[in-house]
Write a protein that holds these residues in place. Structure first.
Motif, PDB file in Angstrom:
ATOM      1  N   GLY A 102      16.579   7.884  21.737  1.00 14.13           N
ATOM      2  CA  GLY A 102      16.986   7.586  23.106  1.00 14.13           C
ATOM      3  C   GLY A 102      18.347   6.922  23.167  1.00 14.13           C
ATOM      4  O   GLY A 102      19.191   7.271  23.998  1.00 14.13           O
ATOM      5  N   LEU A 103      18.569   5.974  22.268  1.00 14.36           N
ATOM      6  CA  LEU A 103      19.850   5.264  22.247  1.00 14.36           C
ATOM      7  C   LEU A 103      20.997   6.204  21.887  1.00 14.36           C
ATOM      8  O   LEU A 103      22.081   6.150  22.478  1.00 14.36           O
ATOM      9  N   ILE A 104      20.746   7.086  20.926  1.00 14.87           N
ATOM     10  CA  ILE A 104      21.770   8.060  20.535  1.00 14.87           C
ATOM     11  C   ILE A 104      22.083   8.995  21.700  1.00 14.87           C
ATOM     12  O   ILE A 104      23.244   9.254  22.015  1.00 14.87           O
ATOM     13  N   ARG A 105      21.037   9.493  22.348  1.00 14.87           N
ATOM     14  CA  ARG A 105      21.232  10.384  23.499  1.00 14.87           C
ATOM     15  C   ARG A 105      21.992   9.657  24.623  1.00 14.87           C
ATOM     16  O   ARG A 105      22.857  10.248  25.285  1.00 14.87           O
ATOM     17  N   GLN A 106      21.667   8.397  24.821  1.00 15.66           N
ATOM     18  CA  GLN A 106      22.342   7.623  25.863  1.00 15.66           C
ATOM     19  C   GLN A 106      23.826   7.465  25.524  1.00 15.66           C
ATOM     20  O   GLN A 106      24.687   7.578  26.400  1.00 15.66           O
ATOM     21  N   GLN A 107      24.114   7.201  24.252  1.00 13.92           N
ATOM     22  CA  GLN A 107      25.507   7.083  23.820  1.00 13.92           C
ATOM     23  C   GLN A 107      26.265   8.394  24.048  1.00 13.92           C
ATOM     24  O   GLN A 107      27.463   8.381  24.317  1.00 13.92           O
ATOM     25  N   ARG A 108      25.558   9.502  23.930  1.00 14.96           N
ATOM     26  CA  ARG A 108      26.184  10.822  24.129  1.00 14.96           C
ATOM     27  C   ARG A 108      26.165  11.240  25.599  1.00 14.96           C
ATOM     28  O   ARG A 108      26.541  12.355  25.933  1.00 14.96           O
ATOM     29  N   ASN A 109      25.699  10.323  26.462  1.00 12.28           N
ATOM     30  CA  ASN A 109      25.628  10.567  27.905  1.00 12.28           C
ATOM     31  C   ASN A 109      24.671  11.694  28.260  1.00 12.28           C
ATOM     32  O   ASN A 109      24.817  12.355  29.286  1.00 12.28           O
ATOM     33  N   GLU A 110      23.663  11.891  27.403  1.00 10.70           N
ATOM     34  CA  GLU A 110      22.610  12.880  27.673  1.00 10.70           C
ATOM     35  C   GLU A 110      21.437  12.108  28.280  1.00 10.70           C
ATOM     36  O   GLU A 110      20.425  11.853  27.629  1.00 10.70           O
ATOM     37  N   ARG A 127       5.290  -2.173  23.524  1.00  9.43           N
ATOM     38  CA  ARG A 127       5.768  -3.536  23.338  1.00  9.43           C
ATOM     39  C   ARG A 127       7.141  -3.591  22.658  1.00  9.43           C
ATOM     40  O   ARG A 127       7.555  -4.640  22.163  1.00  9.43           O
ATOM     41  N   LEU A 128       7.852  -2.476  22.666  1.00 11.47           N
ATOM     42  CA  LEU A 128       9.213  -2.458  22.107  1.00 11.47           C
ATOM     43  C   LEU A 128      10.187  -2.980  23.168  1.00 11.47           C
ATOM     44  O   LEU A 128      10.653  -2.233  24.032  1.00 11.47           O
ATOM     45  N   ALA A 129      10.479  -4.259  23.099  1.00 14.05           N
ATOM     46  CA  ALA A 129      11.307  -4.895  24.133  1.00 14.05           C
ATOM     47  C   ALA A 129      12.685  -4.262  24.233  1.00 14.05           C
ATOM     48  O   ALA A 129      13.219  -4.082  25.338  1.00 14.05           O
ATOM     49  N   THR A 130      13.285  -3.924  23.088  1.00 15.98           N
ATOM     50  CA  THR A 130      14.634  -3.341  23.126  1.00 15.98           C
ATOM     51  C   THR A 130      14.644  -2.007  23.870  1.00 15.98           C
ATOM     52  O   THR A 130      15.638  -1.663  24.507  1.00 15.98           O
ATOM     53  N   VAL A 131      13.548  -1.274  23.781  1.00 14.97           N
ATOM     54  CA  VAL A 131      13.480  -0.003  24.502  1.00 14.97           C
ATOM     55  C   VAL A 131      13.443  -0.248  26.005  1.00 14.97           C
ATOM     56  O   VAL A 131      14.121   0.444  26.775  1.00 14.97           O
ATOM     57  N   TRP A 132      12.681  -1.242  26.438  1.00 14.99           N
ATOM     58  CA  TRP A 132      12.651  -1.575  27.864  1.00 14.99           C
ATOM     59  C   TRP A 132      14.040  -1.986  28.340  1.00 14.99           C
ATOM     60  O   TRP A 132      14.461  -1.642  29.455  1.00 14.99           O
ATOM     61  N   MET A 133      14.777  -2.719  27.490  1.00 15.18           N
ATOM     62  CA  MET A 133      16.132  -3.149  27.864  1.00 15.18           C
ATOM     63  C   MET A 133      17.081  -1.961  27.950  1.00 15.18           C
ATOM     64  O   MET A 133      17.874  -1.838  28.894  1.00 15.18           O
ATOM     65  N   ASN A 134      17.005  -1.072  26.958  1.00 19.81           N
ATOM     66  CA  ASN A 134      17.847   0.122  26.995  1.00 19.81           C
ATOM     67  C   ASN A 134      17.485   1.020  28.170  1.00 19.81           C
ATOM     68  O   ASN A 134      18.352   1.626  28.807  1.00 19.81           O
ATOM     69  N   LEU A 135      16.190   1.087  28.436  1.00 24.57           N
ATOM     70  CA  LEU A 135      15.715   1.894  29.562  1.00 24.57           C
ATOM     71  C   LEU A 135      16.247   1.332  30.875  1.00 24.57           C
ATOM     72  O   LEU A 135      16.606   2.097  31.786  1.00 24.57           O
ATOM     73  N   THR A 136      16.322   0.012  30.980  1.00 29.58           N
ATOM     74  CA  THR A 136      16.868  -0.616  32.185  1.00 29.58           C
ATOM     75  C   THR A 136      18.287  -0.141  32.456  1.00 29.58           C
ATOM     76  O   THR A 136      18.621   0.267  33.572  1.00 29.58           O
ATOM     77  N   SER A 137      19.126  -0.197  31.430  1.00 32.30           N
ATOM     78  CA  SER A 137      20.522   0.215  31.616  1.00 32.30           C
ATOM     79  C   SER A 137      20.623   1.699  31.938  1.00 32.30           C
ATOM     80  O   SER A 137      21.444   2.114  32.759  1.00 32.30           O
ATOM     81  N   LEU A 138      19.766   2.498  31.317  1.00 30.57           N
ATOM     82  CA  LEU A 138      19.772   3.940  31.579  1.00 30.57           C
ATOM     83  C   LEU A 138      19.384   4.233  33.028  1.00 30.57           C
ATOM     84  O   LEU A 138      20.046   5.020  33.721  1.00 30.57           O
ATOM     85  N   LEU A 139      18.310   3.605  33.490  1.00 30.82           N
ATOM     86  CA  LEU A 139      17.846   3.838  34.862  1.00 30.82           C
ATOM     87  C   LEU A 139      18.866   3.335  35.881  1.00 30.82           C
ATOM     88  O   LEU A 139      19.035   3.925  36.954  1.00 30.82           O
ATOM     89  N   THR A 140      19.569   2.248  35.542  1.00 30.46           N
ATOM     90  CA  THR A 140      20.638   1.745  36.416  1.00 30.46           C
ATOM     91  C   THR A 140      21.752   2.777  36.514  1.00 30.46           C
ATOM     92  O   THR A 140      22.269   3.057  37.602  1.00 30.46           O
ATOM     93  N   MET A 141      22.112   3.377  35.374  1.00 34.21           N
ATOM     94  CA  MET A 141      23.141   4.418  35.356  1.00 34.21           C
ATOM     95  C   MET A 141      22.725   5.617  36.201  1.00 34.21           C
ATOM     96  O   MET A 141      23.557   6.250  36.846  1.00 34.21           O
ATOM     97  N   LYS A 142      21.432   5.903  36.212  1.00 34.69           N
ATOM     98  CA  LYS A 142      20.925   7.049  36.969  1.00 34.69           C
ATOM     99  C   LYS A 142      20.680   6.709  38.442  1.00 34.69           C
ATOM    100  O   LYS A 142      20.295   7.573  39.226  1.00 34.69           O
ATOM    101  N   GLY A 143      20.862   5.437  38.807  1.00 33.80           N
ATOM    102  CA  GLY A 143      20.671   5.030  40.191  1.00 33.80           C
ATOM    103  C   GLY A 143      19.223   4.864  40.589  1.00 33.80           C
ATOM    104  O   GLY A 143      18.902   4.823  41.784  1.00 33.80           O
ATOM    105  N   GLU A 144      18.323   4.744  39.602  1.00 35.80           N
ATOM    106  CA  GLU A 144      16.895   4.559  39.894  1.00 35.80           C
ATOM    107  C   GLU A 144      16.589   3.059  39.886  1.00 35.80           C
ATOM    108  O   GLU A 144      16.011   2.524  38.944  1.00 35.80           O
ATOM    109  N   ASP A 145      16.997   2.395  40.975  1.00 36.97           N
ATOM    110  CA  ASP A 145      16.990   0.936  41.019  1.00 36.97           C
ATOM    111  C   ASP A 145      15.596   0.320  40.903  1.00 36.97           C
ATOM    112  O   ASP A 145      15.411  -0.702  40.236  1.00 36.97           O
TER     113      ASP A 145
END
Length: 209
Positions: A102-110, A127-145
């Motif tokens: 997911g992080l790699i895809r996000q870096q590639r803007n996919e 319970r992977l906290a870092t995934v929830w954090m990365n998901l937050t930034s991704l959803l913000t980028m997608k406008g899914e507030d």
């Protein structure tokens, strides 16, 4: 990394190198040596050792994931992507490989593919906290507030002392119109050592005032 650990690394490396020489088919020895090389900042040797571990055991998903992490850090996203995809093919329920993917895809803007990978990671380990954090930034980028806010709260719930989690929640709250609460979490992020965006601070203060 503590001073004691730094002092011990040469000894640990020497012992593991000896094990690898004595047993050139030992997956665990080469894998462990690769991890210690990583800690010591000896990147090329870490790559060589982890590649050897995968060569000995082509089903060693953990070695693939660690090797992928090195390539990700070097900015070699294609190699990192291939290694994590291979790790998933070996262990289809491996949450960490999906998290890395997911992080790699996000870096590639996919973004859609990144979202799919994060969701898979959380399906196998919620319970992977870092995934929830990365998901937050991704959803913000997608406008899914709304979803971003829920993900940010989950990340902070799992790691309440994380500066990044507080900053992420501040951003999510901003886009949800909860400006005063956002400032509280931004202040907490700063207190925990996060380098907050001054432009964001200024925008948030304008909204409050």
């Amino acid at each position: 990394m503590t001073e004691q650990l730094l002092e011990d690394l040469p000894k640990v490396i020497a012992e593991l190198e000896k094990k690898c020489r004595e047993n050139p088919k030992s997956v665990s020895a080469f894998h462990h040596l690769g991890l210690v090389y990583m800690k010591a900042g000896r990147t090329e040797e870490a790559i060589s050792s982890l590649e050897r571990a995968v060569e000995i055991d082509p089903l060693n998903g953990d070695a693939m994931i660690n090797l992928g992490a090195i390539y990700f850090g070097l900015g070699k996203l294609d190699k990192a992507l291939a290694l994590n995809e291979k790790a998933i093919s070996v262990h289809p329920e491996g949450a960490q490989a999906y998290a890395n993917l997911g992080l790699i895809r996000q870096q590639r803007n996919e973004l859609d593919k990144a979202l799919e990978a994060y969701e898979k990671a959380l399906q196998y380990n919620p319970r992977l906290a870092t995934v929830w954090m990365n998901l937050t930034s991704l959803l913000t980028m997608k406008g899914e507030d709304e979803r971003a806010l829920a993900a940010a709260r989950k990340g902070l719930e799992l790691e309440p002392d994380s500066a990044l989690a507080h900053n992420n929640l501040a951003v999510a709250l901003y886009f949800s119109g909860e400006y005063a609460t956002a400032m509280k979490h931004l202040d907490k992020a700063k207190e925990l050592g996060y380098s907050v965006d001054p432009n964001f601070v200024a925008r948030l203060r304008e909204k409050i005032n």
